[in-house]
Design a protein around this motif. Structure first.
Motif, PDB file in Angstrom:
ATOM      1  N   TRP A 136      -3.291  12.251   1.519  1.00 57.31           N
ATOM      2  CA  TRP A 136      -4.536  11.854   1.111  1.00 57.31           C
ATOM      3  C   TRP A 136      -5.775  11.678   2.360  1.00 57.31           C
ATOM      4  O   TRP A 136      -5.070  11.600   3.448  1.00 57.31           O
TER       5      TRP A 136
ATOM      6  N   TRP B  61       2.011  11.698   3.024  1.00 57.10           N
ATOM      7  CA  TRP B  61       0.971  11.388   3.414  1.00 57.10           C
ATOM      8  C   TRP B  61      -0.096  12.388   3.214  1.00 57.10           C
ATOM      9  O   TRP B  61      -0.747  13.096   4.270  1.00 57.10           O
TER      10      TRP B  61
ATOM     11  N   ALA C 264      -4.167   2.050   4.154  1.00 59.56           N
ATOM     12  CA  ALA C 264      -3.691   3.663   3.696  1.00 59.56           C
ATOM     13  C   ALA C 264      -4.935   4.598   3.999  1.00 59.56           C
ATOM     14  O   ALA C 264      -4.741   5.705   4.384  1.00 59.56           O
ATOM     15  N   ALA C 265      -6.025   4.280   3.601  1.00 57.75           N
ATOM     16  CA  ALA C 265      -7.132   5.040   3.282  1.00 57.75           C
ATOM     17  C   ALA C 265      -8.401   4.333   3.507  1.00 57.75           C
ATOM     18  O   ALA C 265      -8.771   3.138   3.346  1.00 57.75           O
TER      19      ALA C 265
ATOM     20  N   LYS D 143      -3.677   9.180  -6.017  1.00 59.61           N
ATOM     21  CA  LYS D 143      -2.379   9.388  -5.726  1.00 59.61           C
ATOM     22  C   LYS D 143      -1.592   8.327  -6.439  1.00 59.61           C
ATOM     23  O   LYS D 143      -0.217   8.597  -7.091  1.00 59.61           O
TER      24      LYS D 143
ATOM     25  N   TYR E   7      -6.586   8.355  -2.313  1.00 59.12           N
ATOM     26  CA  TYR E   7      -5.459   7.485  -2.403  1.00 59.12           C
ATOM     27  C   TYR E   7      -5.216   7.051  -3.718  1.00 59.12           C
ATOM     28  O   TYR E   7      -4.118   6.634  -4.279  1.00 59.12           O
TER      29      TYR E   7
ATOM     30  N   ASP F 239       0.853  -1.130  -0.095  1.00 62.11           N
ATOM     31  CA  ASP F 239      -0.040   0.162  -0.030  1.00 62.11           C
ATOM     32  C   ASP F 239       0.810   1.367   0.006  1.00 62.11           C
ATOM     33  O   ASP F 239       0.294   2.336  -0.707  1.00 62.11           O
TER      34      ASP F 239
END
Length: 538
Positions: free
Chosen positions: A122, A120, A94-95, A131, A128, A65
């Motif tokens: 997002w 970082w 991550a999100a 990105k 995410y 991730d």
């Protein structure tokens, strides 16, 4: 004229059907012809020399991730023949990610997903994925919506049950995440903050995914002493809400539990015979890998990493931790009990001072300092590194691995952690299966195993345009030598590429050929689109 023709291949199409000799043509990222193409011409040709030509492999459990944002070409993955990674695993990923919790969440993920040098910046799943798209990856990614992140957005990292209103808000965040392209929901019931939830909360979220027709991908609360009870409660929950249940890295941990493997598979078969959709993924090793702080009882993680570190500084609380780690705590599986301090190897640390710990067991680290309280050594290491410690734990046996691998509901996931000196599964899972378990041990046929790596995972996560070699579908393709393919990564030297993967093609672009890698922006973010669904209530 087409872009590429692969000639003289032993085509295994991913459906489980027997292989056949043939040619395959690619144009503008799609497979356009399969068959006898001797009279066709192309801009480029590959003579497969009777090697196997198969769909690109789909890794159903990954922890790329963060590194995908730093390294768009992750050679550890594509050199295994992996053309699609499924991110967002274990309920902690991550999100989505609230801005005010970024620092705490970085620390929480550090022992699992590493600490690559990224920004970082997002908040949502959409942010995410956008990105990732901007990094122009060389292979494809899809993402699950992580339960822990959803819970964190609604109620932070608190160790308490959610209110009715908070559960409704979590349902809303889950719907938003799915509408932004997530392909399912993940949770990890041993990881904070997922482990703070009750089944009522999880069932409410599963009622949402049932409407969307996507799976719950779950690291269940027990993979050892209470594995059968853990599976049964999830099966009963799915009978009530009707969602697809997918077990992450299905395994049976602890020598005292290995005899339960037939019963584990029996539960899956019985539930499927009753009409439930149940699948799983698996990696082909007798050792697992995660963050070292997973040895701690759930209550230690309450409130996030800073609070956890504070508890590690409290002598009375440490004494309680050591006692519970030696046994179990309210249905929680103690990894230190399963593996023993000789069976836990440190794979990554953050500080220069503790680099000597990498590759050593907790017992070996203790011996260097003439210490014998191994639990205290582990706690000190977590505290010193502020949670950024990865580990390998030896908890399974080969008989169980083979039995699970042979089951038709299975798929393959490397579960590879990419930091430090990783578990060899990060580099060798897919070639190991094809070399050791297909060619050498004949656990399953080549065609059957390729289906588990391609068409089956594509169906589970709703990838309609890949996973099978068929005209009109995406040209994610692997060419490998079935007589030589094998992993080279070992626990002693994990960062070793395999033997036998000759060519890897992502959306029609050659990424690996003749041992060379090519960092092309060939990959795609695979966002799932859904028809309109109705609102759910708690």
């Amino acid at each position: 004229m087409v872009d590429l023709i692969i000639r003289n291949g032993k085509i295994v199409d991913g459906t489980g059907s027997p292989w056949f000799y043939g040619d395959l043509a690619v144009k503008q990222g799609e497979i356009v012809k399969i068959g006898d193409l001797r009279h066709e011409v192309a801009n480029e040709e590959i003579d497969a020399e009777k090697n196997v030509v198969s769909p690109g492999f789909i890794d159903m459990h990954t922890h790329s991730d963060l590194y995908i944002l730093e390294q768009p070409l992750l050679e550890a993955k594509v050199r295994q023949g992996i053309t699609t990674d499924l991110l967002g695993q274990d309920g902690i990923a991550a999100a989505p990610l609230p801005k005010e919790l970024v620092s705490s969440w970085q620390q929480n993920l550090s022992g699992l997903d590493g600490t690559p040098n990224i920004e970082w910046d997002w908040e949502t799943i959409d942010d995410y994925l956008t990105k990732i798209e901007q990094t122009q990856p060389s292979y494809n990614v899809a993402v699950l919506a992580p339960h822990g992140n959803i819970r964190m957005e609604v109620m932070g990292l608190a160790n308490r049950l959610a209110t009715d209103e908070e559960i409704r808000e979590m349902q809303r965040v889950l719907r938003r995440s799915l509408d932004e392209g997530a392909v399912g929901l993940s949770t990890g019931l041993i990881y904070p903050p997922c482990c703070f939830a009750d089944m009522r909360e999880l069932e409410a979220l599963c009622r949402v995914i049932a409407e969307y027709g996507v799976p719950l991908v779950i690291h269940q609360r027990s993979e050892g002493d209470e594995i059968l009870e853990s599976m049964q409660e999830l099966i009963e929950m799915m009978k009530r809400c009707g969602a697809h249940l997918h077990f992450s890295h299905l395994k049976n941990c602890g020598k005292d539990n290995w005899h339960k493997t037939p019963d584990v598979l029996r539960l899956i078969d019985e539930a499927r015979s009753q009409g439930l959709e149940i699948t799983f993924d698996q990696y082909p090793y007798t050792a697992g890998s995660t963050m070292l702080s997973a040895i701690l009882p759930p209550w230690v993680h309450d409130g996030g990493v800073e609070q956890m570190l504070g508890r590690l500084e409290d002598d009375s609380l440490r004494e309680r931790m050591v006692q519970e780690m030696a046994t179990a705590y309210k249905g929680w599986d103690s990894m230190s009990k399963w593996a023993g301090w000789d069976g836990i190897i440190v794979t990554s640390v953050e500080s220069e001072e503790k680099q000597y710990c990498i590759g050593k067991t907790i017992r070996e680290i203790a011996a260097l300092d003439n210490r014998t309280n191994y639990a205290e050594v582990a706690l000190d290491l977590i505290l010193h590194e502020k949670n950024a410690v990865g580990m390998i734990d030896f908890v399974m046996n080969e008989e169980s691995v083979s039995a699970i691998l042979a089951h038709p509901a299975g798929t393959i996931g490397s579960d590879g952690l990419l930091g430090g000196e990783p578990h060899p599964r990060a580099y060798g899972s897919f070639p190991r299966i094809l070399g050791k378990y297909v060619r050498q041990e004949k656990v399953l046929s080549l065609e059957g195993m390729i289906r588990r790596m391609t068409a089956q995972p594509a169906r589970i996560i709703g990838l309609q345009d890949r996973g099978i070699l068929r005209e009109g579908l995406a040209a994610d393709i692997v060419i490998f030598n079935p007589d030589t393919i094998i992993d080279q990564a070992s626990f002693e030297k994990p960062r070793q590429y395999n033997i036998g993967i000759e060519v890897v093609i992502v959306n029609g672009e050659i990424i690996i050929q003749n041992g060379q890698s090519y960092a092309k922006p060939a990959g795609r973010v695979l966002r799932r689109e859904y028809p309109s669904v109705s609102s759910a209530s708690v």
